[in-house]
Design an enzyme around this catalytic site. Structure first.
Site, mmCIF file in Angstrom:
data_model
loop_
_atom_site.group_PDB
_atom_site.id
_atom_site.type_symbol
_atom_site.label_atom_id
_atom_site.label_comp_id
_atom_site.label_asym_id
_atom_site.label_seq_id
_atom_site.Cartn_x
_atom_site.Cartn_y
_atom_site.Cartn_z
ATOM 1 C CD1 TRP A 106 -2.365 -2.082 1.882
ATOM 2 C CD2 TRP A 106 -3.085 -1.190 0.148
ATOM 3 N NE1 TRP A 106 -3.485 -2.953 1.513
ATOM 4 C CE2 TRP A 106 -3.840 -2.381 0.540
ATOM 5 C CE3 TRP A 106 -3.165 -0.467 -1.048
ATOM 6 C CZ2 TRP A 106 -4.938 -2.726 -0.490
ATOM 7 C CZ3 TRP A 106 -4.305 -0.834 -1.948
ATOM 8 C CH2 TRP A 106 -5.016 -1.827 -1.660
ATOM 9 C CG ASP A 174 -3.186 4.330 4.216
ATOM 10 O OD1 ASP A 174 -4.563 4.250 4.602
ATOM 11 O OD2 ASP A 174 -2.914 3.577 2.920
ATOM 12 C CE LYS A 198 -8.772 -2.640 3.844
ATOM 13 N NZ LYS A 198 -7.915 -1.783 2.934
HETATM 14 C C1 LIG Z 1 -7.334 -1.417 2.100
HETATM 15 C C2 LIG Z 1 -6.109 -0.450 2.154
HETATM 16 C C3 LIG Z 1 -5.880 0.516 1.094
HETATM 17 C C4 LIG Z 1 -6.923 0.540 -0.101
HETATM 18 O O1 LIG Z 1 -8.196 1.016 0.087
HETATM 19 P P1 LIG Z 1 -9.148 1.269 -1.006
HETATM 20 O O2 LIG Z 1 -10.204 1.965 -0.233
HETATM 21 O O3 LIG Z 1 -9.515 -0.120 -1.678
HETATM 22 O O4 LIG Z 1 -8.730 2.330 -2.003
HETATM 23 C C5 LIG Z 1 -4.975 1.393 1.311
HETATM 24 N N1 LIG Z 1 -4.280 1.175 2.329
HETATM 25 C C6 LIG Z 1 -4.379 0.332 3.197
HETATM 26 C C7 LIG Z 1 -3.460 0.446 4.405
HETATM 27 C C8 LIG Z 1 -5.355 -0.534 3.264
HETATM 28 O O5 LIG Z 1 -5.395 -1.372 4.133
#
Ligand SMILES: *Cc1c(COP(=O)(O)O)cnc(C)c1O
Length: 362
Positions: A106, A174, A198
């Site tokens: 990511w 993030d 999540k």
């Molecule tokens: C799932 C995830 C993403 C991607 O998220 P989307 O909403 O599908 O764009 C990005 N960063 C992390 C840490 C994630 O767990």
């Protein structure tokens, strides 16, 4: 509720388990939201009952995380993946440099987007050891436009235990897979973003928390929808917001508050994580945890089994009602995602299953 309701032990990484009370509330309110005689999906986002709902969702974010007054809370779309691009589009210029810490795929994807808008530098990475840890040293350069980290690494199962002090350099995180999993000092950050699916709600809504001076200083020459300023000035209502996602996020946050807030989440998440890591550590040589101990995530527990039995582990687990244990398609192995909504009962049952499986096959 049907008497035969069968809920599985859900360990999916995302979209992922939601708190049962948040779902039951949605069920009870589905046909008549707030006495309107409509579902929340059928009402104008400009109507008072919806505005009140979005205000409540924002207040819950502010209360639970202790968001300082000089930060905006935004509900956007496009997932965390759009934030990979929006952050540099707004906060990076071609003559400046953004610093990135690489801790799994990511963060690599976030870096890839930043490269389109300015200079970048990888200041720390654990790629050489297959992202099994959070780098011990994270250099902070005072001339960076910002420093970007991924607080919890969903794929490899590592998590920052503390964040670097960046002084005047804005820290961007993030937090898609651990936001609201523990208390946080928001004032350490310039920008926090998280896809909801999540730990916050369904997919389709992205939570953004951004310091006001960064919005003001941001690039002015952007497509309207890609500018933080647009959404901040319009209170996340420049266009139609993801209304049902915001509704579910409110239900989830209200549940978190009722459970005792983020300190309660943190304590329970620690107990849950130690149950699964305990099973791994009791059967060294059979289960092999991916993350170094001091970098272990309390949200995503990643491990391998001897190759001959790994597929069978996932299949037998599924037959017993443990769903979603296969690792991310990019790395394989197994992963138990144990977000806020995954109950201690589910986690204890999985730990017992792991003990039993190791005893039979080890
Ligand atoms: C799932 C995830 C993403 C991607 O998220 P989307 O909403 O599908 O764009 C990005 N960063 C992390 C840490 C994630 O767990």
């Amino acid at each position: 509720m049907p008497t035969q309701l069968k809920r599985v032990h859900n360990f999916y990484a995302g979209p992922a388990a939601l708190p049962l009370p948040a779902l039951e509330r949605a069920q009870a309110e589905l046909l008549d939201f707030a006495g309107t005689g409509m579902s929340v999906m059928e009402i104008s986002h400009r109507a008072k009952p919806f505005i009140a709902l979005q205000d409540e969702a924002e207040s819950l974010v502010r209360e639970l995380l202790g968001v300082p007054a000089n930060y905006k809370v935004l509900f956007l779309q496009g997932g965390a993946s759009l934030q990979f691009a929006m952050a540099p589009m707004n906060l990076l210029t071609p003559e400046k440099r953004a610093d990135y810490v690489l801790t799994d795929d990511w963060s690599k994807k976030a870096l890839k987007e930043a490269k389109r808008f300015g200079q970048t530098k990888v200041v720390a990475s654990s790629e050489e050891t297959r992202f099994d840890r959070i780098p011990a040293e994270i250099p902070v350069a005072s001339d960076a436009a910002y420093l970007h980290v991924t607080s919890n690494n969903t794929i490899v199962g590592t998590q920052f235990q503390r964040f670097p002090s960046t002084g005047a350099v804005p820290l961007i995180a993030d937090m898609s897979s651990d936001i609201m999993g523990r208390p946080l000092d928001v004032s350490q950050f310039g920008l926090i973003y998280a896809g909801a699916q999540k730990n916050l709600g369904p997919s389709g809504v992205t939570l953004v928390i951004i310091r006001e001076d960064l919005i003001e200083a941001g690039n002015a020459d952007l497509a309207t929808m890609l500018s933080y300023k647009t959404h901040a000035e319009a209170g996340s209502m420049y266009n139609t917001p993801p209304t049902f996602g915001i509704y579910m996020l409110r239900n989830v946050l209200d549940w978190i508050k009722g459970e005792g807030g983020l300190t309660a989440m943190e304590a329970r998440n620690a107990r849950k994580a130690s149950a699964i890591y305990g099973a791994i550590d009791r059967h060294v040589g059979f289960y092999e945890g991916h993350a170094q101990r001091d970098s272990r995530s309390v949200m995503n527990v990643t491990f391998r089994l001897p190759e001959a039995v790994e597929k069978r582990f996932v299949a037998e687990a599924e037959a017993e009602g443990f769903v979603g244990l296969a690792g991310h398609r990019s790395v394989g192995g197994c992963r138990a995602s144990i977000y806020n909504a995954v109950s201690e009962d589910s986690v204890k049952a999985l730990a017992a299953f792991m003990d039993e499986f190791a005893r039979k096959n080890g």
